[in-house]
Write a protein that holds these residues in place. Sequence first.
Motif, PDB file in Angstrom:
ATOM      1  N   VAL A  94      43.413  53.245   0.493  1.00  0.00           N
ATOM      2  CA  VAL A  94      43.766  54.548  -0.046  1.00  0.00           C
ATOM      3  C   VAL A  94      45.267  54.544  -0.298  1.00  0.00           C
ATOM      4  CG1 VAL A  94      41.866  55.917   0.863  1.00  0.00           C
ATOM      5  CG2 VAL A  94      43.857  55.495   2.296  1.00  0.00           C
ATOM      6  N   ILE A  95      45.652  55.087  -1.444  1.00  0.00           N
ATOM      7  CA  ILE A  95      47.056  55.069  -1.846  1.00  0.00           C
ATOM      8  C   ILE A  95      47.548  56.505  -1.897  1.00  0.00           C
ATOM      9  CG2 ILE A  95      48.676  54.508  -3.699  1.00  0.00           C
ATOM     10  CD1 ILE A  95      45.452  52.560  -3.440  1.00  0.00           C
ATOM     11  N   LEU A 106      47.022  52.129   2.325  1.00  0.00           N
ATOM     12  CA  LEU A 106      46.495  52.152   3.686  1.00  0.00           C
ATOM     13  C   LEU A 106      45.052  51.667   3.703  1.00  0.00           C
ATOM     14  CD1 LEU A 106      47.738  55.724   4.738  1.00  0.00           C
ATOM     15  CD2 LEU A 106      48.935  53.538   5.038  1.00  0.00           C
ATOM     16  N   ASN A 107      44.698  50.889   4.721  1.00  0.00           N
ATOM     17  CA  ASN A 107      43.315  50.455   4.880  1.00  0.00           C
ATOM     18  C   ASN A 107      42.441  51.640   5.241  1.00  0.00           C
ATOM     19  OD1 ASN A 107      43.353  47.459   4.552  1.00  0.00           O
ATOM     20  ND2 ASN A 107      44.905  47.623   6.168  1.00  0.00           N
ATOM     21  N   ILE A 108      41.361  51.824   4.498  1.00  0.00           N
ATOM     22  CA  ILE A 108      40.510  52.994   4.667  1.00  0.00           C
ATOM     23  C   ILE A 108      39.840  53.035   6.032  1.00  0.00           C
ATOM     24  CG2 ILE A 108      38.536  51.850   3.585  1.00  0.00           C
ATOM     25  CD1 ILE A 108      39.367  55.608   3.381  1.00  0.00           C
ATOM     26  N   GLU A 109      39.606  51.873   6.658  1.00  0.00           N
ATOM     27  CA  GLU A 109      38.874  51.846   7.913  1.00  0.00           C
ATOM     28  C   GLU A 109      39.698  52.340   9.093  1.00  0.00           C
ATOM     29  OE1 GLU A 109      35.672  51.424   8.233  1.00  0.00           O
ATOM     30  OE2 GLU A 109      35.599  51.177   6.056  1.00  0.00           O
ATOM     31  N   GLU A 113      48.736  49.954   7.565  1.00  0.00           N
ATOM     32  CA  GLU A 113      49.507  49.806   6.339  1.00  0.00           C
ATOM     33  C   GLU A 113      49.303  48.425   5.728  1.00  0.00           C
ATOM     34  OE1 GLU A 113      54.156  49.373   5.644  1.00  0.00           O
ATOM     35  OE2 GLU A 113      53.626  51.367   6.436  1.00  0.00           O
ATOM     36  N   ALA A 114      48.755  48.391   4.515  1.00  0.00           N
ATOM     37  CA  ALA A 114      48.614  47.131   3.791  1.00  0.00           C
ATOM     38  C   ALA A 114      49.873  46.817   3.005  1.00  0.00           C
ATOM     39  CB  ALA A 114      47.409  47.194   2.857  1.00  0.00           C
ATOM     40  N   TRP A 115      50.497  47.829   2.439  1.00  0.00           N
ATOM     41  CA  TRP A 115      51.763  47.661   1.726  1.00  0.00           C
ATOM     42  C   TRP A 115      52.482  48.995   1.618  1.00  0.00           C
ATOM     43  CZ3 TRP A 115      51.685  50.750  -2.517  1.00  0.00           C
ATOM     44  CH2 TRP A 115      50.489  50.932  -3.204  1.00  0.00           C
ATOM     45  N   LYS A 116      53.772  48.927   1.344  1.00  0.00           N
ATOM     46  CA  LYS A 116      54.591  50.122   1.170  1.00  0.00           C
ATOM     47  C   LYS A 116      55.651  49.813   0.126  1.00  0.00           C
ATOM     48  CE  LYS A 116      57.531  51.380   4.451  1.00  0.00           C
ATOM     49  NZ  LYS A 116      58.090  51.986   5.697  1.00  0.00           N
ATOM     50  N   LYS A 161      46.198  46.377  -5.161  1.00  0.00           N
ATOM     51  CA  LYS A 161      45.802  45.526  -4.043  1.00  0.00           C
ATOM     52  C   LYS A 161      47.002  45.003  -3.260  1.00  0.00           C
ATOM     53  CE  LYS A 161      42.193  43.861  -1.895  1.00  0.00           C
ATOM     54  NZ  LYS A 161      41.191  44.781  -1.306  1.00  0.00           N
ATOM     55  N   THR A 162      48.067  44.656  -3.968  1.00  0.00           N
ATOM     56  CA  THR A 162      49.194  43.981  -3.323  1.00  0.00           C
ATOM     57  C   THR A 162      50.441  44.851  -3.161  1.00  0.00           C
ATOM     58  OG1 THR A 162      50.092  43.172  -5.425  1.00  0.00           O
ATOM     59  CG2 THR A 162      48.424  41.814  -4.334  1.00  0.00           C
TER      60      THR A 162
END
Length: 323
Positions: A94-95, A106-109, A113-116, A161-162
Motif C-alpha cells: 500500500v502506498i 508499506l507491506n499490506i500484511e 516499510e518496503a521503501w520510502k 514495487k521498488t
Amino acid sequence: DNGLQAMDMKGQRLWLFASSDGPLEVAGQTMGWGEGDYVDPWAWYRSAPLVVGDKVVFGNRQGTHALDAKTGKLIWHTNTGTTHTRPVHHEGLVIVGSWDNHLYGLNIEDGSEAWKVASRLPGGEMAGWLGWEGFNLDPVIDNGVIYAGNRGTYFYAIDAKTGNEKWSWKHPSSWVGSPAVVSDGVIYFGMSDGLSLVGMQVGMGNQVLLFNNRFLNFARPQANSQKVFLASLSGELFEIERSAGKGQRIFATQASQANLAELQKPEGGLKYHFSAQGYTHENATKDVQRMLTMLDSLVSLTLDGDVLYVGSASGKLYAISLK
C-alpha cells in the motif's frame, strides 16, 4: 466520532475504530506567522479508506492503519507522520503520501516499510520554507507506476514495487494543487499558484498540455476520450480539448459569477484581502475562508458516463450533463 466506521447498506453502524485525527499543524515561525503551532488553512483534505481483501487501510495524524474489515480491530499501525492521502494498492504494497514529505510503500500484511521516497525541495530565496513540504495529494497508480505531486513543486513517476524514480517534473514556484488522473497514456493534474491544468505523457514525462484557467486548482481533473475537465477554486468548471489544448468554461457557481471579479487579480490568482494588511495566521485563514465562501469553490469532481458531479465548498453537489 473522530474515527473510522463501517455501516451496512441501511446506514446502521457495524463498528467504530476510535482514533484521533485533525488538521495539519505547522510551526508558525517557519511559515512567517511567529512562534507557536498553527493549523494550516490550506490543508483541508483527509484520508479516505481503501479496502484490500479482508483489510481496510487509512491514514490520519498518527500515521497509517490497517483494520480487519469485518470487525474493525487494528491489525497494524505504522508511523508515517500526518497522513491525509488515500492509499493505493499494488502487488502486496500500500502506498501513501505523508505531510512529512515522504511517499511510503508499506507491506499490506504487517505494515513494514518496503521503501520510502523523499521529495526534493526548492532552493533559492525561499529555501527552507515549511510550506514546500508534503506529499499531500492522493497517489494514483497505472501499469505499476505511482504518480504523485506535492507541495515541493515536483510531480513524480515512481516504480510502485521498488520506489525508484522513473521521471520527475518541476514547476518553477507552485504547489502541485490536485491529485492526478490517467487517461489514454496521459496524466493530468491541476496546479495551485501555477493557475493551470498540466498534461504529461506517462512514459517519459513529456508535457503535452497546458491550459491556463487563471486560478488555483485543488480538485482532481477528469477525462474522457476527447476532453479533460477541470474544477477550480474559482467556482468555475472548464472543458479542455485534449488534442488542441483549447478550453472554455461550461459552469460557474452563482457565488463565482457574482464575486470572481472582486477576488481574482488582473493577472490571475487569488487577490489576498486580509493578508495585504499583514501576513498573520489569522489573516491567511480569513483569506482562505473568504475565497471558499464568496466563490463557493469547487473542491471535488467525478465523471460518470456523460455526467460530471461537482462538489462545492458550501456543501452543494452539482450534476452537469455533457450531452
